[in-house]
Write a protein that holds these residues in place. Structure first.
Motif, PDB file in Angstrom:
ATOM      1  N   LYS A 266     -34.479 -58.631  22.930  1.00 62.15           N
ATOM      2  CA  LYS A 266     -35.048 -59.040  21.643  1.00 62.15           C
ATOM      3  C   LYS A 266     -34.241 -58.441  20.492  1.00 62.15           C
ATOM      4  CE  LYS A 266     -39.402 -59.626  19.173  1.00 62.15           C
ATOM      5  NZ  LYS A 266     -40.873 -59.476  19.235  1.00 62.15           N
ATOM      6  N   GLY A 267     -34.041 -59.210  19.470  1.00 62.10           N
ATOM      7  CA  GLY A 267     -33.221 -58.799  18.330  1.00 62.10           C
ATOM      8  C   GLY A 267     -31.798 -59.268  18.513  1.00 62.10           C
ATOM      9  N   ALA A 268     -31.183 -58.871  19.639  1.00 63.25           N
ATOM     10  CA  ALA A 268     -29.822 -59.314  19.929  1.00 63.25           C
ATOM     11  C   ALA A 268     -29.784 -60.817  20.179  1.00 63.25           C
ATOM     12  CB  ALA A 268     -29.283 -58.565  21.142  1.00 63.25           C
ATOM     13  N   ASP A 269     -30.924 -61.394  20.577  1.00 63.49           N
ATOM     14  CA  ASP A 269     -30.959 -62.825  20.869  1.00 63.49           C
ATOM     15  C   ASP A 269     -30.870 -63.696  19.630  1.00 63.49           C
ATOM     16  OD1 ASP A 269     -33.438 -62.094  19.929  1.00 63.49           O
ATOM     17  OD2 ASP A 269     -34.579 -63.150  21.464  1.00 63.49           O
ATOM     18  N   LYS A 270     -30.923 -63.093  18.458  1.00 66.35           N
ATOM     19  CA  LYS A 270     -30.796 -63.843  17.204  1.00 66.35           C
ATOM     20  C   LYS A 270     -29.353 -63.906  16.710  1.00 66.35           C
ATOM     21  CE  LYS A 270     -35.257 -64.568  16.738  1.00 66.35           C
ATOM     22  NZ  LYS A 270     -36.056 -63.943  15.691  1.00 66.35           N
ATOM     23  N   GLU A 271     -28.471 -63.163  17.372  1.00 70.93           N
ATOM     24  CA  GLU A 271     -27.075 -63.114  16.923  1.00 70.93           C
ATOM     25  C   GLU A 271     -26.390 -64.463  17.144  1.00 70.93           C
ATOM     26  OE1 GLU A 271     -23.030 -60.433  17.560  1.00 70.93           O
ATOM     27  OE2 GLU A 271     -24.928 -59.795  18.460  1.00 70.93           O
ATOM     28  N   ILE A 272     -25.617 -64.895  16.150  1.00 71.73           N
ATOM     29  CA  ILE A 272     -24.882 -66.159  16.246  1.00 71.73           C
ATOM     30  C   ILE A 272     -23.419 -65.917  15.889  1.00 71.73           C
ATOM     31  CG2 ILE A 272     -24.636 -68.510  15.371  1.00 71.73           C
ATOM     32  CD1 ILE A 272     -27.607 -68.562  14.798  1.00 71.73           C
ATOM     33  N   ARG A 273     -22.546 -66.053  16.881  1.00 70.96           N
ATOM     34  CA  ARG A 273     -21.097 -65.983  16.674  1.00 70.96           C
ATOM     35  C   ARG A 273     -20.469 -67.363  16.836  1.00 70.96           C
ATOM     36  NH1 ARG A 273     -22.195 -61.707  21.136  1.00 70.96           N
ATOM     37  NH2 ARG A 273     -23.352 -63.604  21.603  1.00 70.96           N
ATOM     38  N   GLU A 274     -21.087 -68.143  17.744  1.00 67.65           N
ATOM     39  CA  GLU A 274     -20.687 -69.531  17.979  1.00 67.65           C
ATOM     40  C   GLU A 274     -21.954 -70.378  18.009  1.00 67.65           C
ATOM     41  OE1 GLU A 274     -16.712 -69.210  20.751  1.00 67.65           O
ATOM     42  OE2 GLU A 274     -18.662 -69.139  21.775  1.00 67.65           O
ATOM     43  N   GLN A 275     -21.792 -71.682  17.819  1.00 67.35           N
ATOM     44  CA  GLN A 275     -22.948 -72.570  17.888  1.00 67.35           C
ATOM     45  C   GLN A 275     -22.655 -73.711  18.852  1.00 67.35           C
ATOM     46  OE1 GLN A 275     -23.583 -73.578  13.697  1.00 67.35           O
ATOM     47  NE2 GLN A 275     -25.386 -72.269  13.689  1.00 67.35           N
ATOM     48  N   LEU A 276     -23.663 -74.075  19.632  1.00 67.04           N
ATOM     49  CA  LEU A 276     -23.527 -75.212  20.531  1.00 67.04           C
ATOM     50  C   LEU A 276     -23.674 -76.484  19.714  1.00 67.04           C
ATOM     51  CD1 LEU A 276     -23.070 -75.786  23.552  1.00 67.04           C
ATOM     52  CD2 LEU A 276     -25.557 -76.024  23.777  1.00 67.04           C
ATOM     53  N   VAL A 277     -22.621 -77.277  19.685  1.00 64.57           N
ATOM     54  CA  VAL A 277     -22.527 -78.446  18.810  1.00 64.57           C
ATOM     55  C   VAL A 277     -22.466 -79.725  19.643  1.00 64.57           C
ATOM     56  CG1 VAL A 277     -20.996 -79.609  17.173  1.00 64.57           C
ATOM     57  CG2 VAL A 277     -21.450 -77.162  16.932  1.00 64.57           C
ATOM     58  N   ALA A 278     -23.140 -80.763  19.167  1.00 68.14           N
ATOM     59  CA  ALA A 278     -23.109 -82.077  19.812  1.00 68.14           C
ATOM     60  C   ALA A 278     -21.966 -82.899  19.236  1.00 68.14           C
ATOM     61  CB  ALA A 278     -24.445 -82.786  19.592  1.00 68.14           C
ATOM     62  N   LEU A 279     -21.209 -83.559  20.118  1.00 71.35           N
ATOM     63  CA  LEU A 279     -20.057 -84.353  19.698  1.00 71.35           C
ATOM     64  C   LEU A 279     -20.093 -85.732  20.350  1.00 71.35           C
ATOM     65  CD1 LEU A 279     -17.290 -81.619  20.215  1.00 71.35           C
ATOM     66  CD2 LEU A 279     -18.310 -82.304  18.034  1.00 71.35           C
ATOM     67  N   THR A 280     -19.761 -86.759  19.579  1.00 67.84           N
ATOM     68  CA  THR A 280     -19.578 -88.100  20.134  1.00 67.84           C
ATOM     69  C   THR A 280     -18.097 -88.441  20.128  1.00 67.84           C
ATOM     70  OG1 THR A 280     -19.953 -89.113  17.961  1.00 67.84           O
ATOM     71  CG2 THR A 280     -21.850 -88.929  19.434  1.00 67.84           C
ATOM     72  N   ILE A 281     -17.676 -89.208  21.155  1.00 71.33           N
ATOM     73  CA  ILE A 281     -16.278 -89.568  21.333  1.00 71.33           C
ATOM     74  C   ILE A 281     -16.201 -91.078  21.536  1.00 71.33           C
ATOM     75  CG2 ILE A 281     -14.228 -89.207  22.768  1.00 71.33           C
ATOM     76  CD1 ILE A 281     -15.721 -86.589  23.750  1.00 71.33           C
ATOM     77  N   PRO A 282     -15.471 -91.803  20.724  1.00 73.56           N
ATOM     78  CA  PRO A 282     -15.390 -93.262  20.895  1.00 73.56           C
ATOM     79  C   PRO A 282     -14.856 -93.633  22.275  1.00 73.56           C
ATOM     80  CG  PRO A 282     -14.435 -92.574  18.795  1.00 73.56           C
ATOM     81  CD  PRO A 282     -14.654 -91.329  19.595  1.00 73.56           C
ATOM     82  N   GLY A 283     -15.395 -94.705  22.843  1.00 70.44           N
ATOM     83  CA  GLY A 283     -14.901 -95.188  24.124  1.00 70.44           C
ATOM     84  C   GLY A 283     -15.536 -94.499  25.320  1.00 70.44           C
ATOM     85  N   ARG A 284     -14.942 -94.710  26.487  1.00 72.70           N
ATOM     86  CA  ARG A 284     -15.502 -94.214  27.748  1.00 72.70           C
ATOM     87  C   ARG A 284     -14.830 -92.940  28.250  1.00 72.70           C
ATOM     88  NH1 ARG A 284     -18.494 -98.277  30.520  1.00 72.70           N
ATOM     89  NH2 ARG A 284     -18.141 -97.167  32.485  1.00 72.70           N
ATOM     90  N   ARG A 285     -13.677 -92.595  27.715  1.00 71.62           N
ATOM     91  CA  ARG A 285     -12.972 -91.405  28.189  1.00 71.62           C
ATOM     92  C   ARG A 285     -13.730 -90.153  27.740  1.00 71.62           C
ATOM     93  NH1 ARG A 285      -7.751 -90.532  29.944  1.00 71.62           N
ATOM     94  NH2 ARG A 285      -7.088 -92.604  29.246  1.00 71.62           N
ATOM     95  N   SER A 286     -14.111 -89.317  28.686  1.00 64.99           N
ATOM     96  CA  SER A 286     -14.959 -88.171  28.356  1.00 64.99           C
ATOM     97  C   SER A 286     -14.190 -86.861  28.405  1.00 64.99           C
ATOM     98  CB  SER A 286     -16.155 -88.100  29.313  1.00 64.99           C
ATOM     99  OG  SER A 286     -15.727 -87.958  30.648  1.00 64.99           O
ATOM    100  N   ALA A 287     -14.710 -85.897  27.697  1.00 63.30           N
ATOM    101  CA  ALA A 287     -14.185 -84.537  27.729  1.00 63.30           C
ATOM    102  C   ALA A 287     -14.671 -83.846  28.996  1.00 63.30           C
ATOM    103  CB  ALA A 287     -14.645 -83.770  26.494  1.00 63.30           C
ATOM    104  N   ARG A 288     -14.002 -82.765  29.371  1.00 62.07           N
ATOM    105  CA  ARG A 288     -14.358 -82.011  30.567  1.00 62.07           C
ATOM    106  C   ARG A 288     -14.722 -80.576  30.210  1.00 62.07           C
ATOM    107  NH1 ARG A 288     -15.707 -86.183  33.309  1.00 62.07           N
ATOM    108  NH2 ARG A 288     -14.016 -87.553  33.964  1.00 62.07           N
ATOM    109  N   HIS A 289     -15.503 -79.998  31.077  1.00 57.77           N
ATOM    110  CA  HIS A 289     -15.874 -78.587  30.935  1.00 57.77           C
ATOM    111  C   HIS A 289     -14.611 -77.739  30.775  1.00 57.77           C
ATOM    112  CE1 HIS A 289     -18.225 -75.015  31.318  1.00 57.77           C
ATOM    113  NE2 HIS A 289     -17.806 -74.704  32.529  1.00 57.77           N
ATOM    114  N   HIS A 290     -14.597 -76.885  29.764  1.00 52.93           N
ATOM    115  CA  HIS A 290     -13.504 -75.962  29.442  1.00 52.93           C
ATOM    116  C   HIS A 290     -12.390 -76.593  28.613  1.00 52.93           C
ATOM    117  CE1 HIS A 290     -14.731 -73.200  32.997  1.00 52.93           C
ATOM    118  NE2 HIS A 290     -15.208 -72.739  31.854  1.00 52.93           N
TER     119      HIS A 290
END
Length: 362
Positions: A266-290
């Motif tokens: 608790k407390g440390a769980d509020k820290e934000i250094r990065e944010q999980l962001v939603a992204l759309t990509i035109p077409g069918r070619r998808s991004a991969r993990h990493h």
């Protein structure tokens, strides 16, 4: 290579011609008719998923609510019997050791549902942080979990069990009889659609599976479709979108941290250094993990955690951790193995027509 665990339904999957693959140490079905076909059937009708690899713990004893409240982020003070709640198990630094659902079975009595790959480590961590008088039992091996998901799941459920479930609200559950044994029917799921999760004795799993398949709306679906379904509605996967290096606030769940208990992290769980962001990509070619994520000028600012073509959206989508200071930017590039993909920041869920919260009539 270690021998893979089998669920009570593994032999059925093989006999049905499912494409099987290792997942979290288990031999699991990835697809039957095909990922896109199973995805679309879940969105339009109803599918069943073998989720028996998940872990289940029973926790009870005088003072269990207070004791568990110091280990998980869930606000158990407001969790009534017959209801369940999503939350996290954190380390001392506020990083996510696992995400889990807690079911309130009665006063000072709970069931915890954890990810299959984390079952042993979660049990050990929780046990060492509970008072000795609190009973904690791992019932994973004796418990099966089957998910029924899709807008027509209510019809399939009621025809299978022969009773009405119209009054069962979202994140509520009740206990019913199946062939002389007790089964929990929970209105929860991982697809964004109206659906139910069943917890029952492993010995009754095949019976329920076959009964559900007797309904004209129901077909089996594998983990491939489960992954594209959950990603379209922005639900995170532990080990990719959630991990010990990121806090719930970084993953977008800061608003859920309402417990007044002094829980681990608790407390440390509020820290934000990065944010999980939603992204759309035109077409069918998808991004991969990493895959690395950059700004248009080439500055590397993040990494993809999940990516796929989204059949119900009509384009590829991804989740990525982006440095806090540039997370509100709208345009990014994803550096794939063969080419760069243009990506635009989006709001979750990607797919907005899900039926999960539908109020049922009757």
């Amino acid at each position: 290579m270690a021998e893979l665990f089998q669920t009570p339904l593994t032999a059925w999957h093989h006999a049905a011609g499912a494409k099987m693959a290792p997942f979290a140490g288990w031999d699991m079905p990835i697809q039957y008719a095909g990922i896109i076909a199973e995805h679309q059937h879940t969105r339009s009708a109803a599918s069943i998923f073998d989720i028996c690899h998940m872990g289940e713990f029973l926790l009870k004893g005088a003072g269990a609510q207070q004791a568990l409240s110091k280990v998980v982020t869930h606000n158990l003070a407001t969790l009534a019997t017959g209801k369940c709640r999503y939350g996290f198990l954190l380390n001392e630094q506020g990083g996510i050791q696992d995400d889990l659902i807690v079911y309130c079975l009665g006063e000072d009595e709970y069931m915890l549902v954890v990810n299959g790959a984390c079952t042993d480590s979660d049990f050990s961590w929780i046990k060492q942080n509970l008072p000795a008088e609190i009973m904690l039992e791992d019932i994973s091996k004796s418990t099966a979990k089957i998910d029924l998901q899709g807008p027509k799941s209510i019809e399939a459920l009621e025809s299978t069990l022969g009773k009405s479930f119209r009054s069962l609200g979202y994140f509520n559950f009740e206990t019913v009889d199946i062939d002389g044994e007790k089964m929990i029917v929970s209105r929860t799921g991982y697809t964004g659609e109206l659906g139910y999760e069943f917890y029952l004795p492993a010995s009754k799993a095949l019976l329920l599976w076959k009964k559900l398949l007797e309904n004209e709306h129901v077909k089996p679906a594998g983990l491939g479709a489960r992954d594209t379904l959950r990603l379209e509605v922005g639900l995170p996967l532990y080990g990719q979108d959630l991990d010990e290096k990121h806090t719930p606030s970084e993953a977008g769940y800061g608003m859920m941290l309402k417990s007044e208990a002094d829980y681990i992290g608790k407390g440390a769980d509020k820290e934000i250094r990065e944010q999980l962001v939603a992204l759309t990509i035109p077409g069918r070619r998808s991004a991969r993990h990493h895959d690395p994520v950059t700004l248009p000028d080439g500055q590397e600012v993040g990494i993809v955690t999940s990516g796929s073509f989204a059949p119900s959206v009509g384009c590829a989508v991804a989740l990525a951790y982006i440095k806090k200071e540039v997370a509100e930017q709208t345009s990014f590039l994803i550096k794939g193995a063969r080419t760069s993909l243009e990506a635009t920041r989006a709001d979750l869920p990607f797919y907005k027509e899900g039926t999960a919260r539908t109020k049922l009539q009757g």
